[in-house]
Scaffold this active site. Structure first.
Site, short mmCIF file in Angstrom:
data_model
loop_
_atom_site.label_atom_id
_atom_site.label_comp_id
_atom_site.label_asym_id
_atom_site.label_seq_id
_atom_site.Cartn_x
_atom_site.Cartn_y
_atom_site.Cartn_z
N TYR A 163 28.12 76.75 40.49
CA TYR A 163 27.97 75.43 39.85
C TYR A 163 28.78 74.37 40.60
O TYR A 163 28.28 73.27 40.88
CB TYR A 163 28.46 75.56 38.40
CG TYR A 163 28.34 74.32 37.56
CD1 TYR A 163 27.12 73.94 37.00
CD2 TYR A 163 29.46 73.54 37.27
CE1 TYR A 163 27.02 72.82 36.19
CE2 TYR A 163 29.37 72.42 36.47
CZ TYR A 163 28.14 72.06 35.93
OH TYR A 163 28.05 70.94 35.13
N LYS A 167 27.31 71.09 42.52
CA LYS A 167 27.70 69.76 42.05
C LYS A 167 28.36 68.94 43.16
O LYS A 167 28.18 67.72 43.22
CB LYS A 167 28.62 69.89 40.84
CG LYS A 167 27.90 70.34 39.57
CD LYS A 167 26.75 69.44 39.21
CE LYS A 167 26.24 69.67 37.80
NZ LYS A 167 25.06 68.82 37.49
#
Length: 301
Positions: A163, A167
């Protein structure tokens, strides 16, 4: 702040932050494509019900919207969604890349398929949607695009290597697209939200949930997609607080010679000194700074 006549696409808009963004844009005059695959938090499954429910809320309040259950990982499906919006409304002015999934595990325990999938949804999903609207915005000389980044990418978070990587990659995408789109008045920014949504429900016992309503993030999003939007901004938002994050470069020092490795180690505190740090206008600035140090040193020599 009005969006009359504008057409906005919000991905992952079936709930949480995306829903708040879609409702707010519609309440201020935008016609909204409410996109949501309708899957579980880990990306499994799918249903148009979530998107349709938000569209029903918008139309009940007097707004105009259309649902889409296209997966952002499917470029053909994204293109079909954009084509439908163009056929219906003839334009796309705003894109909010908000769709996301979580498959949290420590890196030691994470399967590579889970890493790839999270990157595919967050990064490639944003790439697919942005690519599908890019030429439309270039032709109209107007566009507002927001990538949803995260403090997990900017600063790291235990158990979120996939993640966090995705990001932070969105920040890099924003940095370049903001440069390439500037001459066409396409402004590209990042939003780093803190809010209580389905994505953060596992943290509930540690967060004051009543202070983290998604609606408290959306005012920042509205500014980033307005006519007066900045360009190349990382805006953090949560609990009514708004901050800016920057990728900076210190002034550093020049070190050459056989003992350069030892000198780098010995002078690392000086290299890290943030006095006079800058936010480069583009990546080439690093090279210019380093070359200027070398030229200065040669001139003094």
């Amino acid at each position: 702040m009005k969006f009359d006549g504008r057409v906005a696409i919000v991905t992952g808009a079936g709930g949480g932050l995306g829903r708040e963004h879609a409702l707010a844009l519609a309440s201020r005059g935008a016609r909204v494509v409410v996109n949501d695959l309708g899957g579980a938090r880990d990306g499994s499954g799918g249903s148009a019900t979530a998107a349709e429910a938000v569209v029903a809320e918008i139309t009940a309040a007097g707004g105009e919207a259309m649902p889409s259950a296209a997966s952002v990982t499917d470029f053909a499906a994204v293109q079909a969604m954009i084509a439908e919006a163009m056929e219906r409304w003839g334009r796309v002015d705003i894109l909010v890349n908000n769709a996301g999934v979580l498959r949290d595990r420590t890196f030691a325990k994470m399967e590579l398929d889970d890493f790839r999938f999270v990157v595919d949804v967050h990064l490639m999903g944003a790439v697919n949607c942005t690519k599908a609207v890019w030429d439309i915005m270039r032709e109209r000389n107007y566009g507002r695009i927001v990538m949803t980044t995260s403090s997990s990418g900017l600063y790291g978070n235990f158990g979120q290597s996939n993640y966090g990587a995705a990001k932070m990659a969105l920040v890099g995408l924003m940095q370049t697209l903001s440069i390439e789109g500037a001459k066409h008045d396409i402004r590209v920014n990042c939003l780093a939200p803190t809010a209580h949504t389905r994505m953060t429900e596992d943290l509930g016992a540690r967060l004051p949930l009543e202070m983290l309503e998604p609606s408290l993030v959306t005012p920042g999003l509205l500014h980033l997609v307005s006519e007066a939007a900045p360009n190349r901004c990382i805006l953090a938002a949560g609990a009514g607080g708004f901050e800016r994050a920057y990728v900076t470069l210190t002034q550093g020092v020049r070190i050459v010679g056989e003992d350069a490795p030892e000198q780098v180690a010995a002078r690392f505190e000086e290299i890290s000194d943030r006095a006079g740090e800058i936010v480069p206008e583009m990546g080439a600035a690093q090279g210019f700074i380093e070359l200027s140090k070398a030229q200065k040193a040669l001139g003094e020599g």
